[in-house]
Design a protein around this motif. Structure first.
Motif, PDB file in Angstrom:
ATOM      1  N   ILE A  54     -44.984  85.580   5.060  1.00 29.00           N
ATOM      2  CA  ILE A  54     -43.564  85.918   5.026  1.00 29.00           C
ATOM      3  C   ILE A  54     -42.859  85.126   3.929  1.00 29.00           C
ATOM      4  O   ILE A  54     -42.875  83.897   3.924  1.00 29.00           O
ATOM      5  N   ARG A  55     -42.271  85.861   3.012  1.00 35.36           N
ATOM      6  CA  ARG A  55     -41.584  85.228   1.887  1.00 35.36           C
ATOM      7  C   ARG A  55     -40.130  85.687   1.747  1.00 35.36           C
ATOM      8  O   ARG A  55     -39.376  85.119   0.969  1.00 35.36           O
ATOM      9  N   THR A  56     -39.737  86.711   2.471  1.00 32.81           N
ATOM     10  CA  THR A  56     -38.372  87.231   2.366  1.00 32.81           C
ATOM     11  C   THR A  56     -37.791  87.458   3.753  1.00 32.81           C
ATOM     12  O   THR A  56     -38.529  87.588   4.740  1.00 32.81           O
ATOM     13  N   LEU A  57     -36.486  87.530   3.800  1.00 34.79           N
ATOM     14  CA  LEU A  57     -35.807  87.801   5.069  1.00 34.79           C
ATOM     15  C   LEU A  57     -36.156  89.200   5.568  1.00 34.79           C
ATOM     16  O   LEU A  57     -36.308  89.416   6.774  1.00 34.79           O
ATOM     17  N   THR A  58     -36.310  90.136   4.653  1.00 40.47           N
ATOM     18  CA  THR A  58     -36.680  91.504   5.046  1.00 40.47           C
ATOM     19  C   THR A  58     -38.038  91.528   5.734  1.00 40.47           C
ATOM     20  O   THR A  58     -38.222  92.206   6.748  1.00 40.47           O
ATOM     21  N   ALA A  59     -39.000  90.780   5.199  1.00 40.10           N
ATOM     22  CA  ALA A  59     -40.327  90.713   5.810  1.00 40.10           C
ATOM     23  C   ALA A  59     -40.252  90.086   7.194  1.00 40.10           C
ATOM     24  O   ALA A  59     -40.909  90.543   8.132  1.00 40.10           O
ATOM     25  N   LEU A  60     -39.439  89.051   7.334  1.00 38.10           N
ATOM     26  CA  LEU A  60     -39.278  88.396   8.629  1.00 38.10           C
ATOM     27  C   LEU A  60     -38.676  89.357   9.646  1.00 38.10           C
ATOM     28  O   LEU A  60     -39.115  89.429  10.792  1.00 38.10           O
ATOM     29  N   GLN A  61     -37.685  90.121   9.228  1.00 37.63           N
ATOM     30  CA  GLN A  61     -37.057  91.084  10.136  1.00 37.63           C
ATOM     31  C   GLN A  61     -38.047  92.160  10.577  1.00 37.63           C
ATOM     32  O   GLN A  61     -38.037  92.589  11.738  1.00 37.63           O
ATOM     33  N   SER A  62     -38.925  92.594   9.667  1.00 31.54           N
ATOM     34  CA  SER A  62     -39.896  93.625  10.034  1.00 31.54           C
ATOM     35  C   SER A  62     -40.895  93.097  11.050  1.00 31.54           C
ATOM     36  O   SER A  62     -41.327  93.822  11.953  1.00 31.54           O
ATOM     37  N   VAL A  63     -41.268  91.810  10.931  1.00 30.33           N
ATOM     38  CA  VAL A  63     -42.202  91.222  11.891  1.00 30.33           C
ATOM     39  C   VAL A  63     -41.535  91.046  13.254  1.00 30.33           C
ATOM     40  O   VAL A  63     -42.147  91.285  14.292  1.00 30.33           O
ATOM     41  N   VAL A  64     -40.276  90.651  13.262  1.00 29.88           N
ATOM     42  CA  VAL A  64     -39.551  90.528  14.530  1.00 29.88           C
ATOM     43  C   VAL A  64     -39.486  91.885  15.237  1.00 29.88           C
ATOM     44  O   VAL A  64     -39.699  91.987  16.452  1.00 29.88           O
ATOM     45  N   ALA A  65     -39.214  92.948  14.477  1.00 31.59           N
ATOM     46  CA  ALA A  65     -39.171  94.288  15.058  1.00 31.59           C
ATOM     47  C   ALA A  65     -40.547  94.686  15.598  1.00 31.59           C
ATOM     48  O   ALA A  65     -40.657  95.276  16.686  1.00 31.59           O
ATOM     49  N   PHE A  66     -41.594  94.356  14.850  1.00 32.51           N
ATOM     50  CA  PHE A  66     -42.965  94.656  15.276  1.00 32.51           C
ATOM     51  C   PHE A  66     -43.296  93.886  16.550  1.00 32.51           C
ATOM     52  O   PHE A  66     -43.900  94.424  17.489  1.00 32.51           O
ATOM     53  N   PHE A  67     -42.896  92.626  16.607  1.00 29.38           N
ATOM     54  CA  PHE A  67     -43.110  91.768  17.780  1.00 29.38           C
ATOM     55  C   PHE A  67     -42.406  92.347  19.006  1.00 29.38           C
ATOM     56  O   PHE A  67     -42.980  92.405  20.101  1.00 29.38           O
ATOM     57  N   GLU A  68     -41.174  92.774  18.845  1.00 28.42           N
ATOM     58  CA  GLU A  68     -40.406  93.325  19.972  1.00 28.42           C
ATOM     59  C   GLU A  68     -41.028  94.619  20.489  1.00 28.42           C
ATOM     60  O   GLU A  68     -41.107  94.846  21.698  1.00 28.42           O
ATOM     61  N   GLU A  69     -41.483  95.465  19.565  1.00 26.98           N
ATOM     62  CA  GLU A  69     -42.085  96.730  19.995  1.00 26.98           C
ATOM     63  C   GLU A  69     -43.391  96.505  20.733  1.00 26.98           C
ATOM     64  O   GLU A  69     -43.755  97.266  21.629  1.00 26.98           O
ATOM     65  N   ARG A  70     -44.122  95.436  20.374  1.00 29.71           N
ATOM     66  CA  ARG A  70     -45.362  95.096  21.097  1.00 29.71           C
ATOM     67  C   ARG A  70     -45.068  94.337  22.382  1.00 29.71           C
ATOM     68  O   ARG A  70     -45.993  94.018  23.131  1.00 29.71           O
ATOM     69  N   ARG A  71     -43.805  94.001  22.621  1.00 26.73           N
ATOM     70  CA  ARG A  71     -43.391  93.231  23.808  1.00 26.73           C
ATOM     71  C   ARG A  71     -44.079  91.869  23.845  1.00 26.73           C
ATOM     72  O   ARG A  71     -44.586  91.418  24.868  1.00 26.73           O
ATOM     73  N   GLY A  72     -44.110  91.205  22.701  1.00 27.25           N
ATOM     74  CA  GLY A  72     -44.749  89.897  22.630  1.00 27.25           C
ATOM     75  C   GLY A  72     -46.252  90.005  22.781  1.00 27.25           C
ATOM     76  O   GLY A  72     -46.910  90.747  22.052  1.00 27.25           O
ATOM     77  N   ARG A  73     -46.817  89.291  23.738  1.00 29.99           N
ATOM     78  CA  ARG A  73     -48.268  89.263  23.939  1.00 29.99           C
ATOM     79  C   ARG A  73     -48.813  90.463  24.699  1.00 29.99           C
ATOM     80  O   ARG A  73     -50.028  90.572  24.895  1.00 29.99           O
ATOM     81  N   LEU A  74     -47.931  91.376  25.118  1.00 27.58           N
ATOM     82  CA  LEU A  74     -48.349  92.428  26.052  1.00 27.58           C
ATOM     83  C   LEU A  74     -49.309  93.444  25.442  1.00 27.58           C
ATOM     84  O   LEU A  74     -50.328  93.785  26.047  1.00 27.58           O
ATOM     85  N   HIS A  75     -49.000  93.937  24.257  1.00 28.90           N
ATOM     86  CA  HIS A  75     -49.785  95.028  23.682  1.00 28.90           C
ATOM     87  C   HIS A  75     -50.522  94.594  22.417  1.00 28.90           C
ATOM     88  O   HIS A  75     -49.969  93.893  21.568  1.00 28.90           O
ATOM     89  N   GLY A  76     -51.759  95.054  22.295  1.00 30.11           N
ATOM     90  CA  GLY A  76     -52.553  94.761  21.109  1.00 30.11           C
ATOM     91  C   GLY A  76     -52.217  95.709  19.972  1.00 30.11           C
ATOM     92  O   GLY A  76     -51.526  96.715  20.147  1.00 30.11           O
ATOM     93  N   PHE A  77     -52.769  95.400  18.788  1.00 34.49           N
ATOM     94  CA  PHE A  77     -52.537  96.225  17.605  1.00 34.49           C
ATOM     95  C   PHE A  77     -53.614  95.911  16.576  1.00 34.49           C
ATOM     96  O   PHE A  77     -54.439  95.014  16.754  1.00 34.49           O
ATOM     97  N   ARG A  78     -53.612  96.667  15.475  1.00 34.43           N
ATOM     98  CA  ARG A  78     -54.588  96.478  14.407  1.00 34.43           C
ATOM     99  C   ARG A  78     -54.122  95.421  13.402  1.00 34.43           C
ATOM    100  O   ARG A  78     -52.940  95.358  13.073  1.00 34.43           O
ATOM    101  N   TRP A  79     -55.097  94.661  12.915  1.00 33.65           N
ATOM    102  CA  TRP A  79     -54.829  93.630  11.918  1.00 33.65           C
ATOM    103  C   TRP A  79     -55.879  93.755  10.817  1.00 33.65           C
ATOM    104  O   TRP A  79     -57.078  93.879  11.093  1.00 33.65           O
ATOM    105  N   ARG A  80     -55.463  93.727   9.556  1.00 34.48           N
ATOM    106  CA  ARG A  80     -56.382  93.836   8.433  1.00 34.48           C
ATOM    107  C   ARG A  80     -56.685  92.426   7.908  1.00 34.48           C
ATOM    108  O   ARG A  80     -55.802  91.743   7.401  1.00 34.48           O
ATOM    109  N   ASP A  81     -57.939  92.020   8.044  1.00 34.37           N
ATOM    110  CA  ASP A  81     -58.401  90.702   7.605  1.00 34.37           C
ATOM    111  C   ASP A  81     -58.811  90.795   6.136  1.00 34.37           C
ATOM    112  O   ASP A  81     -59.818  91.441   5.807  1.00 34.37           O
ATOM    113  N   ARG A  82     -58.081  90.157   5.278  1.00 31.48           N
ATOM    114  CA  ARG A  82     -58.354  90.265   3.840  1.00 31.48           C
ATOM    115  C   ARG A  82     -59.740  89.746   3.484  1.00 31.48           C
ATOM    116  O   ARG A  82     -60.400  90.266   2.587  1.00 31.48           O
ATOM    117  N   LEU A  83     -60.210  88.728   4.190  1.00 29.06           N
ATOM    118  CA  LEU A  83     -61.510  88.138   3.903  1.00 29.06           C
ATOM    119  C   LEU A  83     -62.662  89.016   4.364  1.00 29.06           C
ATOM    120  O   LEU A  83     -63.723  89.060   3.734  1.00 29.06           O
TER     121      LEU A  83
END
Length: 214
Positions: A54-83
């Motif tokens: 996270i480097r911008t306020l816009t990016a932070l806001q998008s993560v907060v929205a993503f967090f809320e939609e997942r209801r915190g720890r409740l729901h899983g999702f996909r993550w892309r591991d660069r390595l």
């Protein structure tokens, strides 16, 4: 009821994150100085911190929205591991010969095989089940020859490859695959502490994620 949301965490943030595999090993030390080690987990588990991306306020806001939609720890999702996101460990283009899948050899009757990725070779290779392949990325070869996509299907929610009738691998035929994949994760916190004054000064909020079993 908890469910898995088949959605990818914002890719531009994930590619700038930190994290890697974790294992659980029990170590018993004896008076002689010797020790006994026991692996508690058959499979490693990945942990990540998305805050580094996270480097911008816009990016932070998008993560907060993503967090809320997942209801915190409740729901899983996909993550892309660069390595570690493809079947090819060298970083080259995906090939249908990259990895053996399932038991790796046909028997003329078995139609379904689990996508796997093997780490190491000489001493104790580790086979990691791949549960979240990227849709459309899976390529399959039987006995060294790539087969058309119409000859098999791949469940992108489980990583299970099923051969169509008439295309089941014969006895002794090597079955290999190439693919891109995501890691199933969840947030490892129910609370995102955001200090905007610190953020403006260059501080990065911690956003912990942990791999989940599917």
């Amino acid at each position: 009821m908890t469910v898995f949301h088949d959605i990818l965490f914002p890719l531009d943030i994930a590619l700038k994150s930190a994290g890697g595999p974790e294992r659980r090993t029990e170590i018993v030390s004896f008076g002689s100085g010797r020790e006994e080690r026991n692996a508690r987990w058959a499979h490693s588990r990945r942990r990540y911190d998305a805050g580094y991306g996270i480097r911008t306020l816009t990016a932070l806001q998008s993560v907060v929205a993503f967090f809320e939609e997942r209801r915190g720890r409740l729901h899983g999702f996909r993550w892309r591991d660069r390595l570690d996101q493809t079947s090819n460990i060298s970083g080259e283009a995906i090939s249908p010969l990259d990895q053996g899948i399932g038991i790796g050899i046909g028997d003329g009757a078995t139609a379904s095989f689990q996508l796997m990725k093997t780490y190491g070779s000489s001493f104790a290779p580790y086979q990691r089940p791949i549960a979240k392949p990227v849709d459309g990325s899976v390529r399959i070869a039987v006995a060294g020859n790539e087969i058309p996509s119409s000859a098999f299907s791949c469940d992108v929610t489980t990583g299970l490859v099923t051969f169509a009738s008439g295309h089941i691998p014969g006895a002794g035929a090597a079955i290999t695959a190439g693919f891109q994949f995501d890691v199933p994760v969840r947030f490892d916190t129910d609370y995102l502490e955001v200090d905007l004054s610190a953020f403006a000064a260059g501080a990065i909020p911690k956003i912990p994620l942990v791999e989940i079993r599917i």
